[in-house]
Design an enzyme around this catalytic site. Structure first.
Site, PDB file in Angstrom:
ATOM      1  N   CYS A  65     -57.840   9.804  13.122  1.00 34.14           N
ATOM      2  CA  CYS A  65     -56.577   9.610  12.482  1.00 34.14           C
ATOM      3  C   CYS A  65     -56.700   8.137  11.968  1.00 34.14           C
ATOM      4  CB  CYS A  65     -55.445   9.719  13.456  1.00 34.14           C
ATOM      5  SG  CYS A  65     -55.227  11.246  14.059  1.00 34.14           S
TER       6      CYS A  65
ATOM      7  N   HIS B   2     -48.661   2.632  12.621  1.00 34.24           N
ATOM      8  CA  HIS B   2     -49.146   4.028  12.659  1.00 34.24           C
ATOM      9  C   HIS B   2     -48.001   4.912  12.917  1.00 34.24           C
ATOM     10  CE1 HIS B   2     -51.972   7.242  13.734  1.00 34.24           C
ATOM     11  NE2 HIS B   2     -51.330   7.173  14.926  1.00 34.24           N
TER      12      HIS B   2
ATOM     13  N   HIS C 143     -48.425  13.506   9.355  1.00 38.46           N
ATOM     14  CA  HIS C 143     -49.734  12.767   9.674  1.00 38.46           C
ATOM     15  C   HIS C 143     -50.754  13.565   9.124  1.00 38.46           C
ATOM     16  CE1 HIS C 143     -52.544  10.562  11.834  1.00 38.46           C
ATOM     17  NE2 HIS C 143     -51.901  10.690  12.943  1.00 38.46           N
TER      18      HIS C 143
END
Lengths: 81, 384
Positions: free
Chosen positions: B144, B277, B312
């Site tokens: 990620c 994030h 995400h």
């Protein structure tokens, strides 16, 4: 499904995840405290149970998965419900 | 005395996101507080625990080529905006978590697992082939955080002179493999993603691609291009704590932010905005909150997160969010944080609830990943 069948499946899955576990893991011993299963191993165990028994286990039921005894009881309730 | 590093700027960006297939559309819908989260009947029928996600409903490509086509489409737009004919020695730097996830997923349908031609490298190779490029290349699978890593690799290649122009960013087609993995690790929300909210219950998956043209500022100015933002520095760290859980005090995350600031030669007081994030999971948001409080103390900058709006997108997430940061710098506006309604008192992070116009000179773009991988990219507003 009998308790013995469930226990045998659970023992098989646990051995696959952690081969060093004894073959006859006592039913009342604690996965985390007695056998040091870490969080990832427990997640894998629950995933394998879902796969083997064809059920989805919600997050709120995870506290039931602490020993073979409690897990078997949980599965009996789910499978006969 | 150390020389100031060569200024590197972004001169073109292109993206495909669940909230729009252009930077301007994504920005517009983000400012309006929209969220792309919806229920997907196909996922429900296939029996996934979670069937809510943020997907591109109008982008079609052969399933095994979805990622590369996303990357190519985004790159084509970035090059168009940069107004540049790419030289053959242009570098290509692409981040992704899985590559073409579909290639892995076929295994579950009984096909032989054959990943040749479907890994992250396939995205990089496709761009090099389509645009006839032979410069340096990197394919980065740091989960990620991969988008930030790719931009950092491009910045490094430009500063060292290994490339004069770079195409860089992140690509991630929708992944059922990730859906199962995150569901089983109990990291998914069932309803919506709520960054730093007291009721947050996890993440929801997204997908997309964002690609950027980067060049040295002096090269861009010489050819009359308009720099959109300056990429200053990338801070990296690894928790070395746990395969999936973040170090709970956020020490590694704080280190990444601190290293970005140090490399940029500025202190935390110079930061006007952090694009967090903010995955919406209990553990990650809690650690990031502690990390930000550690770095900024009581004077927190504006903090926003986009995963409540676009989900995400794993390896593409920080690239999509970089485009949001650049838009924020251009418009001097911090976007709202979809899903953030009641700040978690323990985390103590009040994210933006509405679009906020304010002076923004510097922004940090945080991206953290399983494996304890932490990254923080520092950007500056470009001023002539």
């Amino acid at each position: 499904m009998t308790d013995q069948h469930i226990l045998s499946t659970l023992r098989h899955e646990l051995k696959s995840i952690k081969p060093k576990l004894p073959d006859n893991l006592p039913e009342n011993s604690h996965f985390k405290n007695d056998w040091q299963l870490d969080s990832l191993e427990l997640v894998e165990f629950v995933a394998r149970i879902e796969q083997s028994f064809g059920i989805l286990i919600p997050d709120e039921d995870l506290p039931d998965f602490i020993s073979l005894e409690s897990t078997t009881r949980y599965l009996q309730n789910r499978l006969t419900a | 005395m150390k020389n100031a590093p060569e200024p590197i700027v972004i001169t073109g960006m292109g993206l495909l996101s669940p909230l729009g297939d252009s930077v301007s559309l994504l920005w517009q819908r983000l400012l309006a507080g929209e969220s792309a989260v919806c229920n997907w009947p196909d996922l429900q029928e296939e029996g996934y625990r979670v069937s809510k996600a943020c997907r591109l409903d109008d982008f079609t490509a052969p399933p095994l080529r979805r990622g590369r086509m996303l990357g190519f489409t985004a790159a084509r737009e970035a090059i168009r905006q940069a107004g540049l004919t790419l030289p053959a020695e242009t570098g290509v730097f692409i981040g992704s978590t899985l590559g073409e996830s579909r290639a892995f997923e076929q295994k579950a349908e009984g096909h032989r697992l054959n990943l040749a031609g479907y890994t992250v490298e396939s995205f990089t190779a496709f761009l090099r082939q389509k645009f006839k490029l032979s410069g340096p290349q990197r394919s980065i699978a740091t989960a990620c955080a991969a988008g930030n890593y790719a931009i950092g690799a491009a910045m490094s290649a430009l500063r060292s002179g290994r490339a004069s122009v770079a195409l860089a960013g992140g690509v991630e087609p929708f992944s059922r493999l990730a859906l199962v993995g995150f569901s089983r690790s109990r990291a998914m929300a069932t309803d919506r993603c709520q960054p730093f909210d007291q009721n947050r219950s996890g993440m929801l998956l997204g997908e997309g691609a964002a690609i950027f043209v980067l060049e040295k500022a002096r090269d861009a100015l010489r050819r009359g291009a308009r720099p959109l933002a300056e990429v200053i520095s990338l801070g990296l760290s690894c928790d070395a704590h746990h395969p999936t859980a973040p170090e709970p005090e956020g020490r590694g995350m704080a280190t990444a932010m601190r290293l970005a600031l140090e490399a940029g030669g500025i202190g935390p007081e110079a930061i006007d905005w952090v694009n967090a994030h903010g995955s919406g999971t209990r553990l990650s948001d809690s650690a990031e909150a502690k990390a930000m409080r550690h770095i900024f103390g009581a004077r927190l900058p504006a903090i926003s997160g986009s995963k409540g709006a676009i989900g995400h997108a794993l390896g593409a997430a920080s690239a999509l969010e970089l485009a949001i940061c650049v838009q924020g710098l251009l418009h001097q506006t911090v976007p709202p944080t979809a899903g953030h309604e009641q700040a978690d008192p323990e985390a103590g992070i009040n994210c933006t609830r509405n679009a906020r116009q304010q002076p923004i000179q510097y922004v940090l773009n945080n991206a953290f990943a399983f494996g304890g991988i932490n990254s923080s990219l520092l950007l500056r507003r470009w001023e002539n």
